[in-house]
Enzyme design. Sequence first.
Site, PDB file in Angstrom:
ATOM      1  N   ARG B 307       0.871  -1.173   0.000  1.00  0.00           N
ATOM      2  CA  ARG B 307       0.000   0.000   0.000  1.00  0.00           C
ATOM      3  C   ARG B 307       0.908   1.221   0.000  1.00  0.00           C
ATOM      4  O   ARG B 307       1.585   1.507   0.986  1.00  0.00           O
ATOM      5  CB  ARG B 307      -0.882  -0.063   1.263  1.00  0.00           C
ATOM      6  CG  ARG B 307      -1.871   1.049   1.424  1.00  0.00           C
ATOM      7  CD  ARG B 307      -1.573   1.919   2.614  1.00  0.00           C
ATOM      8  NE  ARG B 307      -1.809   1.273   3.905  1.00  0.00           N
ATOM      9  CZ  ARG B 307      -1.272   1.704   5.040  1.00  0.00           C
ATOM     10  NH1 ARG B 307      -0.476   2.760   5.049  1.00  0.00           N
ATOM     11  NH2 ARG B 307      -1.493   1.080   6.175  1.00  0.00           N
ATOM     12  N   HIS B 311      -3.114   4.524   4.928  1.00  0.00           N
ATOM     13  CA  HIS B 311      -4.207   3.554   5.089  1.00  0.00           C
ATOM     14  C   HIS B 311      -5.520   4.177   4.607  1.00  0.00           C
ATOM     15  O   HIS B 311      -6.243   3.589   3.807  1.00  0.00           O
ATOM     16  CB  HIS B 311      -4.321   3.139   6.553  1.00  0.00           C
ATOM     17  CG  HIS B 311      -5.539   2.329   6.859  1.00  0.00           C
ATOM     18  ND1 HIS B 311      -5.672   1.026   6.441  1.00  0.00           N
ATOM     19  CD2 HIS B 311      -6.670   2.649   7.513  1.00  0.00           C
ATOM     20  CE1 HIS B 311      -6.860   0.572   6.839  1.00  0.00           C
ATOM     21  NE2 HIS B 311      -7.482   1.546   7.486  1.00  0.00           N
ATOM     22  N   TYR B 320       4.798   5.574  11.383  1.00  0.00           N
ATOM     23  CA  TYR B 320       5.136   4.178  11.655  1.00  0.00           C
ATOM     24  C   TYR B 320       5.950   3.478  10.576  1.00  0.00           C
ATOM     25  O   TYR B 320       6.320   2.340  10.730  1.00  0.00           O
ATOM     26  CB  TYR B 320       3.866   3.366  11.958  1.00  0.00           C
ATOM     27  CG  TYR B 320       2.777   3.442  10.890  1.00  0.00           C
ATOM     28  CD1 TYR B 320       2.845   2.639   9.751  1.00  0.00           C
ATOM     29  CD2 TYR B 320       1.704   4.309  11.015  1.00  0.00           C
ATOM     30  CE1 TYR B 320       1.856   2.700   8.780  1.00  0.00           C
ATOM     31  CE2 TYR B 320       0.712   4.382  10.048  1.00  0.00           C
ATOM     32  CZ  TYR B 320       0.790   3.582   8.927  1.00  0.00           C
ATOM     33  OH  TYR B 320      -0.173   3.643   7.969  1.00  0.00           O
TER      34      TYR B 320
HETATM   35  C1  TPP Z   1     -13.699  -5.735  13.220  1.00  0.00           C
HETATM   36  C2  TPP Z   1     -12.931  -4.485  12.933  1.00  0.00           C
HETATM   37  N1  TPP Z   1     -11.935  -4.108  13.751  1.00  0.00           N
HETATM   38  C3  TPP Z   1     -11.224  -2.969  13.494  1.00  0.00           C
HETATM   39  C4  TPP Z   1     -11.532  -2.179  12.422  1.00  0.00           C
HETATM   40  C5  TPP Z   1     -10.762  -0.868  12.163  1.00  0.00           C
HETATM   41  N2  TPP Z   1      -9.874  -1.040  10.979  1.00  0.00           N
HETATM   42  C6  TPP Z   1     -10.236  -0.595   9.765  1.00  0.00           C
HETATM   43  S1  TPP Z   1      -9.129  -0.992   8.577  1.00  0.00           S
HETATM   44  C7  TPP Z   1      -8.119  -1.776   9.673  1.00  0.00           C
HETATM   45  C8  TPP Z   1      -6.854  -2.424   9.196  1.00  0.00           C
HETATM   46  C9  TPP Z   1      -7.110  -3.530   8.220  1.00  0.00           C
HETATM   47  O1  TPP Z   1      -5.950  -4.008   7.674  1.00  0.00           O
HETATM   48  P1  TPP Z   1      -5.911  -5.100   6.534  1.00  0.00           P
HETATM   49  O2  TPP Z   1      -6.907  -6.164   6.813  1.00  0.00           O
HETATM   50  O3  TPP Z   1      -4.506  -5.527   6.363  1.00  0.00           O
HETATM   51  O4  TPP Z   1      -6.443  -4.357   5.239  1.00  0.00           O
HETATM   52  P2  TPP Z   1      -5.871  -3.059   4.512  1.00  0.00           P
HETATM   53  O5  TPP Z   1      -6.603  -1.884   5.115  1.00  0.00           O
HETATM   54  O6  TPP Z   1      -4.412  -3.009   4.759  1.00  0.00           O
HETATM   55  O7  TPP Z   1      -6.211  -3.211   3.064  1.00  0.00           O
HETATM   56  C10 TPP Z   1      -8.652  -1.693  10.962  1.00  0.00           C
HETATM   57  C11 TPP Z   1      -7.992  -2.231  12.174  1.00  0.00           C
HETATM   58  C12 TPP Z   1     -12.597  -2.627  11.613  1.00  0.00           C
HETATM   59  N3  TPP Z   1     -12.970  -1.942  10.536  1.00  0.00           N
HETATM   60  N4  TPP Z   1     -13.273  -3.777  11.877  1.00  0.00           N
END
Ligand code: TPP
Lengths: 326, 415
Positions: B307, B311, B320
């Site tokens: 990415r 985020h 970070y």
């Molecule tokens: C159940 C839940 N916990 C926490 C969040 C908050 N949150 C949104 S995106 C994210 C990180 C997700 O990372 P990843 O699965 O690696 O996907 P990426 O965003 O990197 O594509 C978090 C912790 C959420 N949306 N749902």
Amino acid sequence: MAAEKMALAKAINESLRTALDTDPKVLIMGEDVGKLGGVFRVTDGLQKDFGEDRVIDTPLAESGIVGTAIGLALRGYRPVVEIQFDGFVFPAYDQIVTQLAKMHARALGKIKLPVVIRIPYGGGIGAVEHHSESPEALFAHVAGLKVVSPSNASDAYWMMQQAIQSDDPVIFFEPKRRYWDKSEVNTDAIPGPLHKAVVAREGSDLTLAAYGPMVKVCLEAAAAAQEEGRSIEVLDLRSMSPIDFDSVQTSVEKTRHLVVVHEAPVFLGTGAEIAARITERCFYHLEAPVLRVGGYHAPYPPARLEEEYLPGLDRVLDAVDRSLAY
Amino acid sequence: MTVESTAARKPRRSAGTTAAKGGASTAGSKTAASRTAAGKGTGAAGKKAPGTPGADPELVQLLTPEGERVADATYDPYVADITPEELRGLYRDMVLSRRFDAEATSLQRQGELGLWASMLGQEAAQIGSGRATRDDDYVFPTYREHGVAWCRGVDPTNLLGMFRGVNNGGWDPNGNNFHLYTIVIGSQTLHATGYAMGIAKDGADSAVIAYFGDGASSQGDVAESFTFSAVYNAPVVFFCQNNQWAISEPTEKQTRVPLYQRAQGYGFPGVRVDGNDVLACLAVTKWALERARRGEGPTLVEAYTYRMGAHTTSDDPTKYRADEERESWEAKDPILRLRAYLEASNHADEGFFAELEAESETLGKRVREVVRAMPDPDHLAIFENVYADGHALVDEERAQFAAYQASFVDEGEGK
Ligand SMILES: Cc1ncc(C[n+]2csc(CCOP(=O)(O)OP(=O)(O)O)c2C)c(N)n1
């Protein structure tokens, strides 16, 4: 089959059987629902007759059960899932609240989620922790869900039919301590709407409003009050979302006194909502504040204490006295 | 050695191996995992299995970062008949979806969107996998799959309503068999699995693909979807875009084994593909979808990518992660890589690139215009579609709300 006396659990079983028989898209899913027929035997014999493809034993994963049921519904199936006990619905709560309840709205109404979630609920069977809870208000608070609970075999049969036919998700709370109570079921009847409250007993002095396991307690209380010369009307609400406030209002306009009874904690519960709405609607009819009888703001107690926790005849009659004393 | 450098190497999968087809997870498990060899690995995942030399033999790659086509006996057949026109199509998809994404990012900065989750850097993973799907397949995205939505024919401006705050979804999922974005991490993998179970029941030969991130792989729902799909042999492809970060948490905070190896424990194959290589993503996803169609059950594809942006627009990655990390991945940019290949193989000329640039401008302009013209929803929309069959309480509250609104308007008009 027509009219027949049967236990509430058997009525649900018959209802599921009818649904499986008439609609090939209906599926039963849950832990132990197959060979065992569920821990309460509500699905007894269904897998034998409809096969493992229609009556599906799932992994022990509640979020998985509801989440996959959502997917199956998106694909045109009508899954009826069993959560084994009330206290075990919470791993699936996320799926129910964040996904199941909202997806229809998010999709601009273009998709439907005809999922029924059956939850044996409530106490009075001397069970261990997490097997006796009444979390209906947690679900009724969530828009997008319908929340219902039958109190007798006939309603169990018909409300299950209607829940399965509904294009909305329905949380179907089954009063587990009434599973073995028998009553007449007429499978040829034409049932009223799923959300409609019914007058279980007519009266003129006070209305007791209840649903699920508490209807029987209220009927007994009304019978006892009769001996003291009081005429109590018992309303079986049947549905906690929506709540048939019109029927409550009609009854309260007649009796001018209302006591709401449920097993769940009183605080922020179904009774609070009914009290607030009826106060609003019937302010000039009421001769006493709406009273509530129910569980305490405490974890469901160990089995030896549950009779203290659960509303029984005395607590209901006490509330009747208090209301009529105003 | 770092994975950043391994991505440039030739894959070591030898000609004729059927490891991936028969069960790549088994093959993979014999070799070392090396995502965490990316320099920060400290745990078991960073260690290499004995006898495994430095390269990353699991990473399927068909195009090097320099745009050289490399052979892969297992996956070449899945792109063997690709035409120059289709290659240009993949390039066009990546360029336009990147443009759309960039436009959305700037619209957020201009206050037109409340939030945006950029997919910058993940174009190859999304376009490669998206183009591998058939019309009758069903896609379950998370919230970053703008490129996949593009491939499915979803009007990109539909994706913006939710981020602008005018709706909570914004499109008919059945219109393009592209489900709504899912914010709760991992939830949709179960929906995908259930949908796939339904396909199997129907005896249809379509398949499902579920997208999720490396962070999501820690969620119970994802584990449960692996369990369900394996047990019911559901035709679903789990497409994990390992973009190295879950907001601020690196993949090491999610797993001690390379993610694709998880599949083995559930009894289905897992494959790691170079997520910045659109051809490899296309080939591997096709392979996995075809397995699913043949009734061979689920596959986990881990698209190893990056990415490049934040985020979301609310995030500050400088807190970070180091700039050098991003720079090292920029060298592997999926778009530059395909462009180099197209040019070297004379599959595209200057005219093509110029035309595409113009098309990209037009798209950007349209996105800006549509977003700015998006009306706020009617207040009564709150009560729309809450239930399919209607609900007395909703009706009552809608009426009360409408009356209240009406009184407000009257008062205003009276003044
Ligand atoms: C159940 C839940 N916990 C926490 C969040 C908050 N949150 C949104 S995106 C994210 C990180 C997700 O990372 P990843 O699965 O690696 O996907 P990426 O965003 O990197 O594509 C978090 C912790 C959420 N949306 N749902």
